[in-house]
Design a protein around this motif. Structure first.
Motif, PDB file in Angstrom:
ATOM      1  N   MET A   1       0.834  -1.163   0.000  1.00 15.07           N
ATOM      2  CA  MET A   1       0.000   0.000   0.000  1.00 15.07           C
ATOM      3  C   MET A   1       0.893   1.245   0.000  1.00 15.07           C
ATOM      4  O   MET A   1       1.833   1.332   0.768  1.00 15.07           O
ATOM      5  CB  MET A   1      -0.907   0.000   1.230  1.00 15.07           C
ATOM      6  CG  MET A   1      -1.692   1.269   1.363  1.00 15.07           C
ATOM      7  SD  MET A   1      -2.408   1.451   3.004  1.00 15.07           S
ATOM      8  CE  MET A   1      -4.091   1.124   2.673  1.00 15.07           C
ATOM      9  N   GLN A   2       0.582   2.171  -0.862  1.00 14.74           N
ATOM     10  CA  GLN A   2       1.328   3.418  -0.930  1.00 14.74           C
ATOM     11  C   GLN A   2       0.368   4.574  -0.727  1.00 14.74           C
ATOM     12  O   GLN A   2      -0.803   4.491  -1.076  1.00 14.74           O
ATOM     13  CB  GLN A   2       2.022   3.567  -2.275  1.00 14.74           C
ATOM     14  CG  GLN A   2       3.130   2.556  -2.483  1.00 14.74           C
ATOM     15  CD  GLN A   2       3.845   2.812  -3.792  1.00 14.74           C
ATOM     16  OE1 GLN A   2       3.545   3.751  -4.501  1.00 14.74           O
ATOM     17  NE2 GLN A   2       4.802   1.963  -4.085  1.00 14.74           N
ATOM     18  N   GLY A   3       0.848   5.627  -0.184  1.00  9.49           N
ATOM     19  CA  GLY A   3       0.007   6.788   0.028  1.00  9.49           C
ATOM     20  C   GLY A   3       0.784   7.887   0.713  1.00  9.49           C
ATOM     21  O   GLY A   3       1.939   7.715   1.106  1.00  9.49           O
ATOM     22  N   THR A   4       0.159   8.993   0.865  1.00 10.00           N
ATOM     23  CA  THR A   4       0.772  10.108   1.565  1.00 10.00           C
ATOM     24  C   THR A   4      -0.237  10.718   2.517  1.00 10.00           C
ATOM     25  O   THR A   4      -1.449  10.572   2.328  1.00 10.00           O
ATOM     26  CB  THR A   4       1.249  11.207   0.588  1.00 10.00           C
ATOM     27  OG1 THR A   4       0.107  11.681  -0.131  1.00 10.00           O
ATOM     28  CG2 THR A   4       2.287  10.681  -0.378  1.00 10.00           C
ATOM     29  N   LEU A   5       0.268  11.353   3.527  1.00  6.86           N
ATOM     30  CA  LEU A   5      -0.555  12.087   4.473  1.00  6.86           C
ATOM     31  C   LEU A   5      -0.208  13.551   4.345  1.00  6.86           C
ATOM     32  O   LEU A   5       0.964  13.911   4.206  1.00  6.86           O
ATOM     33  CB  LEU A   5      -0.284  11.627   5.907  1.00  6.86           C
ATOM     34  CG  LEU A   5      -0.633  10.187   6.244  1.00  6.86           C
ATOM     35  CD1 LEU A   5      -0.157   9.853   7.656  1.00  6.86           C
ATOM     36  CD2 LEU A   5      -2.115   9.966   6.138  1.00  6.86           C
ATOM     37  N   SER A   6      -1.193  14.387   4.410  1.00  2.00           N
ATOM     38  CA  SER A   6      -0.911  15.815   4.377  1.00  2.00           C
ATOM     39  C   SER A   6      -1.953  16.560   5.199  1.00  2.00           C
ATOM     40  O   SER A   6      -3.060  16.083   5.391  1.00  2.00           O
ATOM     41  CB  SER A   6      -0.899  16.342   2.946  1.00  2.00           C
ATOM     42  OG  SER A   6      -2.183  16.189   2.375  1.00  2.00           O
ATOM     43  N   SER A   7      -1.554  17.714   5.671  1.00  2.00           N
ATOM     44  CA  SER A   7      -2.447  18.551   6.454  1.00  2.00           C
ATOM     45  C   SER A   7      -1.912  19.975   6.437  1.00  2.00           C
ATOM     46  O   SER A   7      -0.697  20.192   6.538  1.00  2.00           O
ATOM     47  CB  SER A   7      -2.536  18.055   7.895  1.00  2.00           C
ATOM     48  OG  SER A   7      -3.236  18.995   8.689  1.00  2.00           O
TER      49      SER A   7
END
Length: 102
Positions: A1-7
């Motif tokens: 699983m690949q992904g990014t978190l941002s805020s």
């Protein structure tokens, strides 16, 4: 699983000192360097170190040193209290004495 978190609300803490390494990247680097040697650092020790770091509310080495920046403060070494800071850390229970001995 690949992904990014941002805020838009995230921030990275800063230090006012030169040569003040973040604690966890430094420990992970030490773990990589010591791999396959008699001084190897286990993943369990890294996890415990991170739990203690979160309890102490520390990010940088300077956060846990004495005012003269020469040794780890007793309160940090023995995890007897949390650092006073306005930074927000996750709630972390005090480490067990067994964890501190590892």
């Amino acid at each position: 699983m690949q992904g990014t978190l941002s805020s838009a609300k995230w921030w990275l803490p800063t230090t006012k000192f030169d040569f003040d390494p973040p604690i966890m990247p430094s420990l992970l680097d030490a773990q990589r360097r010591a791999r396959n040697t008699p001084h190897a650092i286990s993943d369990k020790v890294i996890r415990h170190a991170n739990l203690v770091r979160l309890f102490l509310r520390a990010t940088f080495l300077s956060d846990i040193l004495t005012p003269d920046m020469t040794t780890i403060a007793d309160w940090a070494l023995y995890a007897t209290q949390q650092r006073q800071t306005t930074e927000v850390y996750t709630t972390q229970a005090p480490p067990s004495s067994q964890m501190l001995q590892q």
